[in-house]
Design an enzyme around this catalytic site. Structure first.
Site, PDB file in Angstrom:
ATOM      1  N   LYS A  38       0.862  -1.189   0.000  1.00 47.88           N
ATOM      2  CA  LYS A  38       0.000   0.000   0.000  1.00 47.88           C
ATOM      3  C   LYS A  38       0.890   1.228   0.000  1.00 47.88           C
ATOM      4  O   LYS A  38       1.843   1.324   0.783  1.00 47.88           O
ATOM      5  CB  LYS A  38      -0.865  -0.027   1.253  1.00 47.88           C
ATOM      6  CG  LYS A  38      -1.600   1.254   1.548  1.00 47.88           C
ATOM      7  CD  LYS A  38      -2.588   1.002   2.647  1.00 47.88           C
ATOM      8  CE  LYS A  38      -2.919   2.259   3.407  1.00 47.88           C
ATOM      9  NZ  LYS A  38      -3.997   2.054   4.353  1.00 47.88           N
TER      10      LYS A  38
HETATM   11  C1  R5P Z   1      -2.806   5.271   8.376  1.00 46.33           C
HETATM   12  O1  R5P Z   1      -1.772   5.123   8.925  1.00 46.33           O
HETATM   13  C2  R5P Z   1      -3.617   4.139   8.131  1.00 46.33           C
HETATM   14  O2  R5P Z   1      -2.803   3.034   7.942  1.00 46.33           O
HETATM   15  C3  R5P Z   1      -4.609   4.170   7.004  1.00 46.33           C
HETATM   16  O3  R5P Z   1      -5.034   2.872   6.809  1.00 46.33           O
HETATM   17  C4  R5P Z   1      -4.133   4.704   5.697  1.00 46.33           C
HETATM   18  O4  R5P Z   1      -3.447   5.904   5.821  1.00 46.33           O
HETATM   19  C5  R5P Z   1      -5.271   4.815   4.698  1.00 46.33           C
HETATM   20  O5  R5P Z   1      -6.184   5.717   5.099  1.00 46.33           O
HETATM   21  P1  R5P Z   1      -6.374   7.107   4.361  1.00 46.33           P
HETATM   22  O6  R5P Z   1      -7.083   6.798   3.053  1.00 46.33           O
HETATM   23  O7  R5P Z   1      -7.238   7.894   5.292  1.00 46.33           O
HETATM   24  O8  R5P Z   1      -5.037   7.705   4.103  1.00 46.33           O
END
Ligand code: R5P
Length: 290
Positions: free
Chosen positions: A203
């Site tokens: 990711k």
């Molecule tokens: C943040 O540290 C988390 O792991 C979230 O899962 C990630 O950042 C994704 O969330 P967002 O779309 O809000 O950035």
């Protein structure tokens, strides 16, 4: 003892039909064992090859994030629209109904809060507990270029070793510290390292020239949403990411902080799974929001 076969029907061995042996649909995943593939096929839709994961694990380092103050109220209604839920084990046990159909991607690293050095993470979940909760993948943050780079790489490689033992995929999450530039050069370095070191999928953040990032990463990449954008811009980002080789999104704030989270996740699904353009997806958002 097996009963004798009294069937009058003649046996049919389909001698003219060779047994097929198809490659697994997901990029870079063909050499895994059955259990690992089965878990990945729950997260990624085998028809589209993509996923819309809903991320709401933010509390593990920043407490009650806007939109996540009451996960039971705001997030539970979104579950039917998500291909997978990304969350912490505390949330899973305390707030998520065990009869839920979604595969679970569980945050498995943690330690520091926003008040401290964020990269100082450790493994925060035992693989045995992840298996006990029947999760489909564990997620670990890796801080390439950060103060604790080697430690967080080691967190991931230990989880990969344990995951291999039990058929548990590891999602490697590239964390970007304030001091690091978010560009294709850095994101390519980070995503490629995570893949080479054993992450089953990665990711990261969408950046210009993203096709270079996905081309150089031998496993699927899902993009994080990042901070809240106007809905149309967030849909454009998802569209651009998919067009440039992303295998889906793992989106949080751009869904649960939207004026209409149900409409927004539906619009994101249109982009990711139905290959809709931004105009059509945004119109869907506006219509559904009404
Ligand atoms: C943040 O540290 C988390 O792991 C979230 O899962 C990630 O950042 C994704 O969330 P967002 O779309 O809000 O950035």
């Amino acid at each position: 003892m097996a009963e004798q076969d009294f069937s009058k029907k003649e046996k049919e061995y389909h001698l003219d039909v060779p047994q097929t042996c198809e490659a697994f649909f997901l990029k870079g995943s063909n050499s895994y064992d059955w259990g690992m593939k089965n878990r990945l096929a729950r997260i990624f839709n085998p028809r589209s090859g993509k996923t819309v994961m809903l991320a709401f694990d933010h509390g593990y380092f920043q407490g009650p994030t806007t939109g996540l103050e009451r996960i039971d109220v705001t997030i539970r209604p979104l579950a039917p629209y998500a291909d997978a839920l990304m969350l912490t084990r505390g949330t899973l046990r305390s707030l998520i109904d065990p009869s839920v159909a979604n595969p679970i991607v569980m945050r498995a690293s943690g330690g520091p809060s926003i008040l401290k050095e964020l990269s100082d993470e450790r493994i925060a979940v035992d693989m045995e507990d992840a298996l006990r909760m029947n999760v489909s993948a564990v997620a670990v943050q890796v801080f390439i270029g950060g103060a604790n780079e080697t430690q967080t790489v080691h967190n991931m490689t230990r989880l990969v070793d344990m995951g291999m033992r039990y058929g548990m995929p590891v999602l490697g999450v590239t964390a970007v510290g304030k001091e690091l530039t978010r560009d294709a050069r850095y994101i390519s370095l980070a995503t490629r390292m995570l893949a080479e070191l054993g992450a089953s999928f990665v990711k990261t953040y969408f950046v210009p020239d993203f096709e270079q990032v996905t081309a150089a990463c031998p496993v699927p990449i899902v993009i994080a949403g990042g901070k809240k954008l106007p809905e149309r811009e967030a849909l454009q980002m998802a569209r651009d990411a998919i067009d440039q080789g992303a295998s889906g999104v793992d989106m949080g704030r751009n869904i649960f902080q939207s004026d209409s989270p149900v409409a927004m996740i539906g619009a994101v699904r249109k982009v990711v799974h139905e290959n809709c353009g931004v105009k059509e997806a945004y119109e869907y958002y506006l219509d559904t929001k009404k």
